[in-house]
Design an enzyme around this catalytic site. Sequence first.
Site, PDB file in Angstrom:
ATOM      1  N   ARG A  65      71.054 -48.324 -29.015  1.00 49.33           N
ATOM      2  CA  ARG A  65      69.662 -48.275 -29.226  1.00 49.33           C
ATOM      3  C   ARG A  65      69.478 -47.336 -28.109  1.00 49.33           C
ATOM      4  O   ARG A  65      68.584 -45.843 -28.760  1.00 49.33           O
ATOM      5  CB  ARG A  65      69.233 -49.147 -27.871  1.00 49.33           C
ATOM      6  CG  ARG A  65      67.780 -49.318 -27.993  1.00 49.33           C
ATOM      7  CD  ARG A  65      67.368 -50.485 -27.186  1.00 49.33           C
ATOM      8  NE  ARG A  65      66.210 -50.236 -26.906  1.00 49.33           N
ATOM      9  CZ  ARG A  65      64.653 -51.360 -25.656  1.00 49.33           C
ATOM     10  NH1 ARG A  65      66.223 -51.093 -24.458  1.00 49.33           N
ATOM     11  NH2 ARG A  65      63.732 -50.633 -25.719  1.00 49.33           N
ATOM     12  N   HIS A  69      66.583 -44.430 -29.037  1.00 50.66           N
ATOM     13  CA  HIS A  69      65.259 -43.598 -28.917  1.00 50.66           C
ATOM     14  C   HIS A  69      65.890 -42.148 -28.447  1.00 50.66           C
ATOM     15  O   HIS A  69      64.401 -41.242 -28.399  1.00 50.66           O
ATOM     16  CB  HIS A  69      66.049 -44.880 -27.408  1.00 50.66           C
ATOM     17  CG  HIS A  69      64.830 -45.736 -27.744  1.00 50.66           C
ATOM     18  ND1 HIS A  69      64.215 -46.214 -26.187  1.00 50.66           N
ATOM     19  CD2 HIS A  69      65.289 -46.734 -27.966  1.00 50.66           C
ATOM     20  CE1 HIS A  69      63.439 -47.693 -26.355  1.00 50.66           C
ATOM     21  NE2 HIS A  69      64.532 -47.988 -27.876  1.00 50.66           N
ATOM     22  N   ASN A  97      61.371 -48.093 -21.978  1.00 54.26           N
ATOM     23  CA  ASN A  97      63.144 -48.140 -21.384  1.00 54.26           C
ATOM     24  C   ASN A  97      64.007 -47.999 -20.810  1.00 54.26           C
ATOM     25  O   ASN A  97      64.971 -48.272 -20.224  1.00 54.26           O
ATOM     26  CB  ASN A  97      63.396 -46.148 -21.444  1.00 54.26           C
ATOM     27  CG  ASN A  97      62.851 -45.076 -22.621  1.00 54.26           C
ATOM     28  OD1 ASN A  97      64.034 -45.690 -23.483  1.00 54.26           O
ATOM     29  ND2 ASN A  97      63.458 -43.688 -22.912  1.00 54.26           N
ATOM     30  N   HIS A 194      69.926 -54.332 -35.394  1.00 58.06           N
ATOM     31  CA  HIS A 194      69.598 -55.854 -34.235  1.00 58.06           C
ATOM     32  C   HIS A 194      69.895 -56.728 -34.120  1.00 58.06           C
ATOM     33  O   HIS A 194      70.218 -57.453 -34.041  1.00 58.06           O
ATOM     34  CB  HIS A 194      67.851 -55.592 -34.245  1.00 58.06           C
ATOM     35  CG  HIS A 194      66.876 -55.033 -33.840  1.00 58.06           C
ATOM     36  ND1 HIS A 194      65.816 -55.292 -33.757  1.00 58.06           N
ATOM     37  CD2 HIS A 194      67.178 -54.097 -33.054  1.00 58.06           C
ATOM     38  CE1 HIS A 194      65.254 -54.045 -33.311  1.00 58.06           C
ATOM     39  NE2 HIS A 194      66.076 -53.304 -32.628  1.00 58.06           N
TER      40      HIS A 194
HETATM   41  C1  HEM Z   1      62.361 -50.559 -36.385  1.00 59.15           C
HETATM   42  C2  HEM Z   1      61.459 -50.400 -34.862  1.00 59.15           C
HETATM   43  C3  HEM Z   1      61.972 -50.724 -33.794  1.00 59.15           C
HETATM   44  C4  HEM Z   1      61.741 -51.904 -32.773  1.00 59.15           C
HETATM   45  C5  HEM Z   1      59.713 -52.008 -33.092  1.00 59.15           C
HETATM   46  C6  HEM Z   1      62.658 -51.591 -31.667  1.00 59.15           C
HETATM   47  C7  HEM Z   1      62.059 -52.498 -30.543  1.00 59.15           C
HETATM   48  C8  HEM Z   1      63.220 -52.651 -29.807  1.00 59.15           C
HETATM   49  C9  HEM Z   1      62.807 -53.721 -28.699  1.00 59.15           C
HETATM   50  C10 HEM Z   1      61.478 -53.865 -28.284  1.00 59.15           C
HETATM   51  C11 HEM Z   1      64.522 -54.610 -28.139  1.00 59.15           C
HETATM   52  C12 HEM Z   1      64.175 -55.305 -26.833  1.00 59.15           C
HETATM   53  C13 HEM Z   1      63.736 -54.144 -25.507  1.00 59.15           C
HETATM   54  C14 HEM Z   1      63.854 -55.270 -24.001  1.00 59.15           C
HETATM   55  O1  HEM Z   1      62.991 -55.951 -24.550  1.00 59.15           O
HETATM   56  O2  HEM Z   1      64.399 -55.503 -23.759  1.00 59.15           O
HETATM   57  C15 HEM Z   1      65.243 -53.655 -29.002  1.00 59.15           C
HETATM   58  C16 HEM Z   1      66.003 -53.570 -28.511  1.00 59.15           C
HETATM   59  C17 HEM Z   1      67.435 -52.799 -28.851  1.00 59.15           C
HETATM   60  N1  HEM Z   1      66.800 -52.372 -30.282  1.00 59.15           N
HETATM   61 FE1  HEM Z   1      65.639 -51.650 -31.441  1.00 59.15          FE
HETATM   62  N2  HEM Z   1      63.801 -51.380 -32.302  1.00 59.15           N
HETATM   63  C18 HEM Z   1      63.673 -50.996 -33.034  1.00 59.15           C
HETATM   64  C19 HEM Z   1      64.465 -49.690 -34.289  1.00 59.15           C
HETATM   65  C20 HEM Z   1      65.539 -49.996 -33.763  1.00 59.15           C
HETATM   66  C21 HEM Z   1      66.881 -49.202 -34.361  1.00 59.15           C
HETATM   67  C22 HEM Z   1      66.379 -47.818 -35.237  1.00 59.15           C
HETATM   68  C23 HEM Z   1      68.248 -49.256 -33.859  1.00 59.15           C
HETATM   69  C24 HEM Z   1      69.005 -48.782 -33.702  1.00 59.15           C
HETATM   70  C25 HEM Z   1      70.074 -48.045 -35.109  1.00 59.15           C
HETATM   71  C26 HEM Z   1      67.591 -49.567 -32.842  1.00 59.15           C
HETATM   72  C27 HEM Z   1      68.944 -50.812 -31.903  1.00 59.15           C
HETATM   73  C28 HEM Z   1      68.554 -51.765 -30.869  1.00 59.15           C
HETATM   74  C29 HEM Z   1      69.752 -52.352 -30.052  1.00 59.15           C
HETATM   75  C30 HEM Z   1      70.963 -52.790 -30.286  1.00 59.15           C
HETATM   76  C31 HEM Z   1      68.486 -53.535 -28.688  1.00 59.15           C
HETATM   77  C32 HEM Z   1      69.720 -54.408 -28.235  1.00 59.15           C
HETATM   78  C33 HEM Z   1      70.006 -53.482 -26.812  1.00 59.15           C
HETATM   79  C34 HEM Z   1      69.940 -54.941 -25.881  1.00 59.15           C
HETATM   80  O3  HEM Z   1      70.854 -55.317 -26.154  1.00 59.15           O
HETATM   81  O4  HEM Z   1      70.490 -53.803 -24.827  1.00 59.15           O
HETATM   82  N3  HEM Z   1      66.319 -50.687 -32.353  1.00 59.15           N
HETATM   83  N4  HEM Z   1      64.682 -53.064 -29.952  1.00 59.15           N
HETATM   84  C1  LIG Z   2      68.436 -50.675 -17.202  1.00 60.69           C
HETATM   85  C2  LIG Z   2      68.432 -49.085 -16.567  1.00 60.69           C
HETATM   86  O1  LIG Z   2      70.013 -48.064 -16.400  1.00 60.69           O
HETATM   87  N1  LIG Z   2      67.459 -48.564 -16.437  1.00 60.69           N
HETATM   88  C3  LIG Z   2      66.870 -47.700 -15.959  1.00 60.69           C
HETATM   89  C4  LIG Z   2      65.684 -47.146 -16.138  1.00 60.69           C
HETATM   90  O2  LIG Z   2      65.560 -45.775 -15.296  1.00 60.69           O
HETATM   91  C5  LIG Z   2      65.540 -45.698 -13.757  1.00 60.69           C
HETATM   92  C6  LIG Z   2      65.357 -44.811 -13.479  1.00 60.69           C
HETATM   93  O3  LIG Z   2      65.654 -44.084 -13.732  1.00 60.69           O
HETATM   94  C7  LIG Z   2      66.889 -46.212 -13.811  1.00 60.69           C
HETATM   95  O4  LIG Z   2      66.172 -46.583 -12.043  1.00 60.69           O
HETATM   96  C8  LIG Z   2      67.075 -47.969 -14.616  1.00 60.69           C
HETATM   97  O5  LIG Z   2      68.406 -47.914 -14.384  1.00 60.69           O
END
Ligand code: HEM
Ligand SMILES: CC(=O)N[C@H]1CO[C@H](CO)[C@@H](O)[C@@H]1O
Length: 323
Positions: A65, A69, A97, A194
């Site tokens: 992710r 970003h 983020n 995802h």
């Molecule tokens: C299509 C548009 C996309 C939207 C709207 C979106 C939005 C999000 C959101 C809202 C989350 C959860 C954040 C949270 O609640 O903490 C998330 C997690 C994640 N996204 Fe996306 N995302 C998108 C595309 C992508 C793409 C292109 C990738 C990578 C190729 C990606 C990889 C991930 C991964 C791996 C997570 C899980 C992160 C974790 O468990 O730490 N996403 N995304």
């Molecule tokens: C989960 C994580 O790493 N979040 C970071 C977001 O940014 C703040 C400020 O740099 C960090 O303290 C958090 O650890």
Amino acid sequence: MAKMITTYIIELILVLEVVLLSGVHVHALTMDYYMMSCPLLEGLVKNTVYQALRNDPTPAAGLLRMHFHDCFVEGCDGSILIDSTKDNTAEKDSPANLSLRGYEIIDRVKEAVESMCPGVVSCADILAMAARDAVFFAGGPVYDIPKGRKDGRRSRIEDTIKLPAPVLNGSSLIKMFAQHGFTVQDLVALSGGHTLGVARCSSFKNRLSSFDTTHDVDPVLDSNFAKTLSSTCSAGDNAEVAFDSTRNTFDNNYFGGLQSKQGLLTSDQTLFSSPQTRNMVYAYAMNQARFFLDFQQAMLKMGKIDVKEGDSGEVRLDCRQIN
Ligand code: HEM
Ligand SMILES: CC(=O)N[C@H]1CO[C@H](CO)[C@@H](O)[C@@H]1O
Ligand SMILES: *[C@@H]1O[C@H](CO)[C@@H](O)[C@H](O)[C@H]1NC(C)=O
């Protein structure tokens, strides 16, 4: 006289040539960019990432992710890694983020790389490689990526509005991804990222009637799944739900979930409800190899968004601050 003119013309041509050549010279990303300057780089990155994920595989999702970003904001230039300072609030402190994770892994890789090849390898390249290695660690496809990205010097919280919001519908997502040169197919394949990780309730509670009385329950959400989500989310905005049934395995279960109306975010489920993308969801749910192939191609494309090459960036010594 004639001779002088000839000499003059030849000189002019030489000067023009130099100007033209340097003007059109493109420092393209290449597979062997560090072949001379850091020949053992790829193995070192991979080993360090694997070491970090061995005991706890959950940050693999974070690395993937984070690369996404990074690339969608100011190009793949490591800007997501920069810490805020007294005078600047960085991208990573944007609400979008705040749940990013894996920064410590990037620090560890950078440290290992610096001790082997000091001042040579950019943080943007390290992040791109680490995301790729995390995908493979989790069972996904393996692929070579070109390198040579330079690190940017700008990281501002306001730039993160360029990230897609989880409430977007199909046509908005298509439009947003097209701005970066992605096809509809790329969008669906990349959304398959995802297959790893979780989202917190704050990212999808808009879909649950118990939390939002102004909207009906999202019509494409399975009602039993909605009940499970509501009960999880009674623990608060930070409660987490996995995107698919195998949160640490890179597979095509995500697409199967969309077919049974268990997509977590609006932006996930919309891929199945939108006529432009529904057939692709079917295809990936049925054929994992096809998903893997399209995913790696789309990742290669993503890794090239607005990259800084040559003098337009730097090789940061500490990924958290500009030199
Ligand atoms: C299509 C548009 C996309 C939207 C709207 C979106 C939005 C999000 C959101 C809202 C989350 C959860 C954040 C949270 O609640 O903490 C998330 C997690 C994640 N996204 Fe996306 N995302 C998108 C595309 C992508 C793409 C292109 C990738 C990578 C190729 C990606 C990889 C991930 C991964 C791996 C997570 C899980 C992160 C974790 O468990 O730490 N996403 N995304
Ligand atoms: C989960 C994580 O790493 N979040 C970071 C977001 O940014 C703040 C400020 O740099 C960090 O303290 C958090 O650890
Ligand atoms: C998608 O969202 C945009 C922006 O909110 C809206 O203009 C558009 O009508 C929506 N499209 C569909 C198919 O719902």
